[in-house]
Design a protein around this motif. Structure first.
Motif, PDB file in Angstrom:
ATOM      1  N   ALA A  22       0.915  -1.052  -0.011  1.00 22.01           N
ATOM      2  CA  ALA A  22      -0.473  -0.526  -0.108  1.00 22.01           C
ATOM      3  C   ALA A  22       1.022   1.242   0.017  1.00 22.01           C
ATOM      4  CB  ALA A  22      -0.449  -0.300   1.198  1.00 22.01           C
ATOM      5  N   LEU A  23       0.891   1.970  -1.041  1.00 14.71           N
ATOM      6  CA  LEU A  23       1.952   3.099  -1.458  1.00 14.71           C
ATOM      7  C   LEU A  23       1.483   4.543  -1.336  1.00 14.71           C
ATOM      8  CD1 LEU A  23       3.524   1.755  -4.378  1.00 14.71           C
ATOM      9  CD2 LEU A  23       5.187   0.977  -2.090  1.00 14.71           C
ATOM     10  N   LYS A  24      -0.174   4.176  -1.222  1.00 16.58           N
ATOM     11  CA  LYS A  24      -0.446   5.793  -0.821  1.00 16.58           C
ATOM     12  C   LYS A  24      -0.452   6.280   0.049  1.00 16.58           C
ATOM     13  CE  LYS A  24      -5.730   7.661  -1.662  1.00 16.58           C
ATOM     14  NZ  LYS A  24      -6.964   7.736  -1.680  1.00 16.58           N
ATOM     15  N   ASN A  25       0.043   7.742  -0.417  1.00 10.08           N
ATOM     16  CA  ASN A  25       0.892   8.228   1.002  1.00 10.08           C
ATOM     17  C   ASN A  25       1.883   8.070   1.855  1.00 10.08           C
ATOM     18  OD1 ASN A  25      -1.492  10.497   0.431  1.00 10.08           O
ATOM     19  ND2 ASN A  25      -3.357   9.268   1.655  1.00 10.08           N
ATOM     20  N   SER A  26       2.601   7.199   0.861  1.00 10.05           N
ATOM     21  CA  SER A  26       4.014   6.999   1.842  1.00 10.05           C
ATOM     22  C   SER A  26       4.632   7.486   1.983  1.00 10.05           C
ATOM     23  CB  SER A  26       3.665   5.341   1.482  1.00 10.05           C
ATOM     24  OG  SER A  26       4.451   5.313   0.048  1.00 10.05           O
ATOM     25  N   GLY A  27       4.886   8.246   0.605  1.00  8.86           N
ATOM     26  CA  GLY A  27       6.166   8.986   0.049  1.00  8.86           C
ATOM     27  C   GLY A  27       6.477   7.961  -1.017  1.00  8.86           C
ATOM     28  N   ILE A  28       6.761   7.160  -1.343  1.00 12.50           N
ATOM     29  CA  ILE A  28       6.899   6.425  -2.385  1.00 12.50           C
ATOM     30  C   ILE A  28       6.192   6.565  -3.501  1.00 12.50           C
ATOM     31  CG2 ILE A  28       7.869   4.000  -2.974  1.00 12.50           C
ATOM     32  CD1 ILE A  28       8.685   3.288   0.163  1.00 12.50           C
ATOM     33  N   THR A  29       6.019   6.238  -4.716  1.00 10.03           N
ATOM     34  CA  THR A  29       4.954   6.594  -5.438  1.00 10.03           C
ATOM     35  C   THR A  29       5.090   5.458  -6.302  1.00 10.03           C
ATOM     36  OG1 THR A  29       7.013   7.587  -7.369  1.00 10.03           O
ATOM     37  CG2 THR A  29       5.133   8.780  -6.255  1.00 10.03           C
ATOM     38  N   SER A  30       6.214   5.008  -6.189  1.00  9.08           N
ATOM     39  CA  SER A  30       6.542   3.742  -6.971  1.00  9.08           C
ATOM     40  C   SER A  30       7.393   2.925  -6.697  1.00  9.08           C
ATOM     41  CB  SER A  30       5.655   3.587  -8.910  1.00  9.08           C
ATOM     42  OG  SER A  30       7.241   4.053  -9.470  1.00  9.08           O
ATOM     43  N   ILE A  31       7.670   1.024  -7.291  1.00  7.17           N
ATOM     44  CA  ILE A  31       8.999   0.597  -7.230  1.00  7.17           C
ATOM     45  C   ILE A  31       8.913  -0.606  -8.074  1.00  7.17           C
ATOM     46  CG2 ILE A  31       9.844  -1.325  -4.976  1.00  7.17           C
ATOM     47  CD1 ILE A  31       8.550  -0.298  -3.025  1.00  7.17           C
ATOM     48  N   ARG A  32       9.880  -0.257  -8.456  1.00  9.06           N
ATOM     49  CA  ARG A  32      10.845  -0.987 -10.065  1.00  9.06           C
ATOM     50  C   ARG A  32      11.770  -1.535  -9.528  1.00  9.06           C
ATOM     51  NH1 ARG A  32      12.291   2.837 -13.075  1.00  9.06           N
ATOM     52  NH2 ARG A  32      12.879   4.379 -11.549  1.00  9.06           N
ATOM     53  N   SER A  33      11.487  -2.593 -10.168  1.00 10.31           N
ATOM     54  CA  SER A  33      13.068  -3.819 -10.024  1.00 10.31           C
ATOM     55  C   SER A  33      13.025  -4.108 -11.632  1.00 10.31           C
ATOM     56  CB  SER A  33      12.920  -4.817  -9.662  1.00 10.31           C
ATOM     57  OG  SER A  33      11.711  -5.833 -10.093  1.00 10.31           O
ATOM     58  N   GLY A  34      14.364  -4.508 -11.650  1.00  8.29           N
ATOM     59  CA  GLY A  34      14.554  -5.655 -12.996  1.00  8.29           C
ATOM     60  C   GLY A  34      16.306  -6.226 -13.046  1.00  8.29           C
ATOM     61  N   HIS A  35      16.598  -6.399 -13.701  1.00 12.45           N
ATOM     62  CA  HIS A  35      18.235  -7.437 -13.607  1.00 12.45           C
ATOM     63  C   HIS A  35      19.452  -6.410 -13.759  1.00 12.45           C
ATOM     64  CE1 HIS A  35      16.807 -11.240 -13.526  1.00 12.45           C
ATOM     65  NE2 HIS A  35      16.041 -11.365 -14.813  1.00 12.45           N
ATOM     66  N   PHE A  36      20.182  -6.615 -13.223  1.00 16.61           N
ATOM     67  CA  PHE A  36      21.364  -5.316 -12.969  1.00 16.61           C
ATOM     68  C   PHE A  36      23.021  -6.242 -13.467  1.00 16.61           C
ATOM     69  CE2 PHE A  36      24.235  -2.900 -10.884  1.00 16.61           C
ATOM     70  CZ  PHE A  36      24.275  -1.912 -11.531  1.00 16.61           C
ATOM     71  N   GLY A  37      23.736  -5.716 -14.031  1.00 18.88           N
ATOM     72  CA  GLY A  37      24.538  -7.097 -14.023  1.00 18.88           C
ATOM     73  C   GLY A  37      24.762  -7.966 -14.363  1.00 18.88           C
ATOM     74  N   LYS A  38      25.402  -9.343 -13.810  1.00 18.74           N
ATOM     75  CA  LYS A  38      25.965 -10.624 -14.031  1.00 18.74           C
ATOM     76  C   LYS A  38      24.687 -11.242 -12.753  1.00 18.74           C
ATOM     77  CE  LYS A  38      30.729 -10.119 -16.206  1.00 18.74           C
ATOM     78  NZ  LYS A  38      32.060 -11.087 -16.404  1.00 18.74           N
ATOM     79  N   GLY A  39      23.578 -11.713 -13.125  1.00 21.88           N
ATOM     80  CA  GLY A  39      23.028 -11.811 -12.721  1.00 21.88           C
ATOM     81  C   GLY A  39      22.098 -10.990 -11.139  1.00 21.88           C
TER      82      GLY A  39
END
Length: 400
Positions: A79-96
């Motif tokens: 529940a991100l509403k009014n938390s100060g965090i608008t979204s959370i993203r993720s992805g692969h980075f570097g080698k594994g």
């Protein structure tokens, strides 16, 4: 769990396959809640992990990079509403590796730490976010002491290695100052300071004037299950005008500078050491053995660079710096695949100004204190699992 114990478990497991090696730890879940003064985000992990964080502006973001970790859960339930965090993203980075990005509505201050399995909970990465404009809370004049009932937490083990010794004097200054004598004094002062600090234990590779082969120095760190290895030097440079302190970590590739390459060649001599000899990989498939070694070395070098950066920051107020970044080269004495290791050049004994200071008791004490402060700051941010310092952090931040 100690990094070496984890490696041994991986090596012994019949389920250990190449795909698993690429993601040794899984990010299983995330939890979020608020208190009056902070926002706490907890990532539940399948095992220990190496990580680093940093912030970016325009727009405001917090970046979390987790080495060798994969993502098996998601963040859609938060529940991100009014938390100060608008979204959370993720992805692969570097080698594994996995990168997680927190998009923020406004700048926030971050405090992060790892927690080991406890009270039915597994490994956790905890992020505490507070408003960057929030006024600091008043601190009581006499804060209540932490309750310590003969805690079962282990000491952080630091192996301090005074370079050279015995038949190997190291570099010699213009007035006969010997590197082996200077670094022994600094190492002994650092060891004394560590012994006075609760939660630390220290082992000296040598406590007198005798020769220790490079291979043996690394073996001593493994014998004592070291959490950190620091080799202390005061070398000569190709140019007598070169001065100041510098910190080196291992490089699996080329050196980061001509000076780093020169120093590594000078220190290594003929006593070279292969890192594969320090892990039990002889009975493994060559490709699998390479993946295990690479995974371990990458995590260890990353920790060594963080450690070196912390120590450089502490030395900056004590002496001039030859390099303001951690240099890398193929130092044989740093080739532990599972022990963060750095080599500190406290100054160049070939430089008249440096050598004049290095032989004084006052400067030696100041350098030892700087080394201590740097490594303490590193372990406060990266306390080993089940250590006293990790326990202290848990008490300060509350149980999760």
């Amino acid at each position: 769990m100690h990094r070496r114990q984890l490696l041994n478990l991986l090596l012994a497991s019949p389920l250990f396959t190449l795909p698993f090696a690429a993601h040794a730890t899984q990010i299983r879940n995330a939890r979020l809640w608020r208190s009056d003064d902070k926002l706490r985000l907890v990532f539940d992990l399948s095992g220990p992990v190496q990580y680093k964080t940093f912030t970016l502006s325009a727009p405001e973001r917090v970046i979390i990079d987790l080495s060798g970790a994969g993502l098996s859960g998601d963040f859609t339930q938060l529940a991100l509403k009014n938390s100060g965090i608008t979204s959370i993203r993720s992805g692969h980075f570097g080698k594994g590796d996995t990168r997680i990005v927190l998009d923020l509505a406004a700048p926030m201050q971050l405090n992060s730490f790892l927690l080991p399995p406890q009270d039915g909970q597994g490994h956790r990465l905890v992020l505490d976010l507070t408003s960057a404009t929030q006024a600091p809370r008043q601190i009581a004049a006499e804060p209540a002491p932490l309750v310590d009932k003969a805690h079962p937490k282990r000491d952080i083990i630091v192996v301090v290695d005074p370079g050279h010794g015995g038949k190997d004097p190291g570099a010699v200054g213009s007035k006969g100052q010997r590197e082996k004598d200077v670094v022994l004094s600094i190492a002994q002062l650092l060891a004394k300071r560590l012994k006075r600090e609760k939660g630390f234990d220290v082992k000296l590779v040598r406590n007198d004037d005798f020769f220790v082969p490079l291979r043996k120095r690394v073996e001593i760190a493994h014998k004592h299950n070291a959490d950190m290895f620091i080799s202390v030097h005061a070398d000569a440079a190709p140019r007598i005008t070169a001065s100041g302190a510098s910190v080196y970590a291992l490089s699996e590739g080329g050196a980061t500078s001509a000076t780093a390459r020169f120093m590594a060649q000078r220190e290594n001599g003929a006593d070279l050491l292969g890192a594969t000899s320090l892990l039990n990989l002889k009975d493994k498939d060559p490709m699998l053995a390479g993946v295990i070694l690479d995974m371990s070395m990458n995590a260890t070098i990353a920790s060594s660079l963080q450690l070196g950066s912390s120590i450089l920051g502490s030395l900056e107020g004590i002496t001039s710096l030859h390099q303001k970044r951690v240099e890398q080269a193929g130092f044989a004495v740093l080739k532990s695949p599972d022990v963060p290791s750095i080599l500190v050049e406290t100054g160049f004994i070939s430089n008249a100004r440096d050598s004049a200071r290095l032989v004084t008791a006052r400067h030696q004490q100041a350098v030892a204190d700087g080394l201590f402060e740097g490594l303490k700051k590193y372990f406060q941010k990266n306390p080993p699992m089940n250590s006293y310092m990790a326990w202290v952090q848990e008490q300060k931040n509350g149980q999760v």
